[in-house]
Design an enzyme around this catalytic site. Structure first.
Site, PDB file in Angstrom:
ATOM      1  N   LYS A  15      -5.997   5.816 -23.883  1.00 39.26           N
ATOM      2  CA  LYS A  15      -7.286   5.296 -24.373  1.00 39.26           C
ATOM      3  C   LYS A  15      -7.632   3.992 -23.633  1.00 39.26           C
ATOM      4  O   LYS A  15      -7.306   3.878 -22.460  1.00 39.26           O
ATOM      5  CB  LYS A  15      -7.241   5.099 -25.884  1.00 39.26           C
ATOM      6  N   GLU A 170      -6.834  18.804 -31.721  1.00 36.62           N
ATOM      7  CA  GLU A 170      -6.677  17.484 -32.321  1.00 36.62           C
ATOM      8  C   GLU A 170      -7.559  17.379 -33.564  1.00 36.62           C
ATOM      9  O   GLU A 170      -8.758  17.058 -33.450  1.00 36.62           O
ATOM     10  CB  GLU A 170      -7.087  16.404 -31.321  1.00 36.62           C
ATOM     11  N   GLY A 176      -4.880   8.816 -34.737  1.00 41.57           N
ATOM     12  CA  GLY A 176      -4.752   7.374 -34.932  1.00 41.57           C
ATOM     13  C   GLY A 176      -4.696   6.954 -36.385  1.00 41.57           C
ATOM     14  O   GLY A 176      -4.824   5.773 -36.706  1.00 41.57           O
TER      15      GLY A 176
END
Ligand code: PEP
Length: 255
Positions: A15, A170, A176
């Site tokens: 990221k 995902e 996260g």
């Protein structure tokens, strides 16, 4: 299910983390730790880290990926990077359609499809991300959402090219957040993705496609997830930023 028909792939998605010097340090630390891996190991890094990452991994088994690319070769697209630019640098992989791009940067299935076709045309291997929102899971439409994404994101992509494409499942609610899909939930959707690919391209092609799970995968949950028959690897965010946290996932995929 015979997993030997496809590669196991563990890919880090860094990221917007790590400067070029930090990228070099992390990859130098990681390389000896994963040198005997019996799976593909990829680090997908910010654009500005690509040169440092390619240099740091030269002669190692770690491959480098970008985190996005545009669909045009060149032109008036300020701030964008083309697949041709990545290919000329020697970058083999690119993440496309990550939920953060969809959520924060207006990415749609149409643009994911354009990027996927352009990446493949330039010789890159795309890692195409799909996944449902929590709300969509609660409404019991996960399969509709995933089937739609697979059909739209891969529209007009040939069978040969699909075999070069990695699909990352995902669930958006697991990215996260520390909330992992259970191994059964991951298997259910990864199996559904393979069944959808089989309808579109035939079983042989579907069996050859690597399907990853991504969403808070870590050293503690990776073994159970990776043991599932349709989970061929992982796309790893947070745990890819620390060599000691990423290495156990590579080790689990190598078993
Ligand atoms: C991701 O960014 O693709 C991801 C799976 O992140 P995390 O592992 O941090 O949930």
């Amino acid at each position: 299910m015979d997993k030997s028909k496809r590669s196991a792939v563990i890919a880090g998605n860094w990221k917007m983390n790590k400067t070029p010097s930090e990228a070099k340090a992390l990859l130098n630390e990681l390389a000896p730790m994963v040198k005997d891996a019996d799976c593909e190991v990829i680090a997908c890094v910010p654009f500005v880290d690509l040169t440092a990452a390619l240099e740091a991994t030269e002669g190692t088994n770690i491959k480098i990926g970008a985190e996005n690319c545009h669909w045009e070769e060149s032109g008036a697209f300020t701030g964008e990077i083309s697949p041709k630019m990545l290919a000329e640098m020697g970058v083999p992989y690119v993440v496309l359609g990550h939920s953060e791009r969809r959520q924060y940067f207006g990415e749609t299935d149409e643009t994911v499809n354009k990027r996927t076709k352009a990446a493949l045309k330039a010789g890159l291997k795309p890692i195409v991300c799909v996944g449902e929102l929590l709300w969509e899971r609660e409404c019991d439409i996960t399969e509709e959402v995933i089937a739609r994404q697979i059909k739209l994101d891969l529209f007009d992509v040939s069978a040969e090219d699909v075999k070069k494409t990695i699909i990352a499942y995902e669930p958006v609610w697991a990215i996260g957040t520390g909330k992992t899909a259970t191994a059964d939930q991951a298997q259910e959707v990864c199996g559904f993705i393979r069944a959808t690919l089989a309808k579109l391209y035939g079983q042989d092609v579907a069996d050859a496609v690597t399907i990853q799970y991504g969403g808070s995968m870590n050293a503690d949950n990776c073994e159970e997830l990776l043991a599932k028959p349709d989970v061929d690897g992982g796309l790893i965010g947070g745990a890819s930023l620390v060599a000691a946290k990423f290495q156990p996932i590579v080790a689990a995929a190598s078993k």
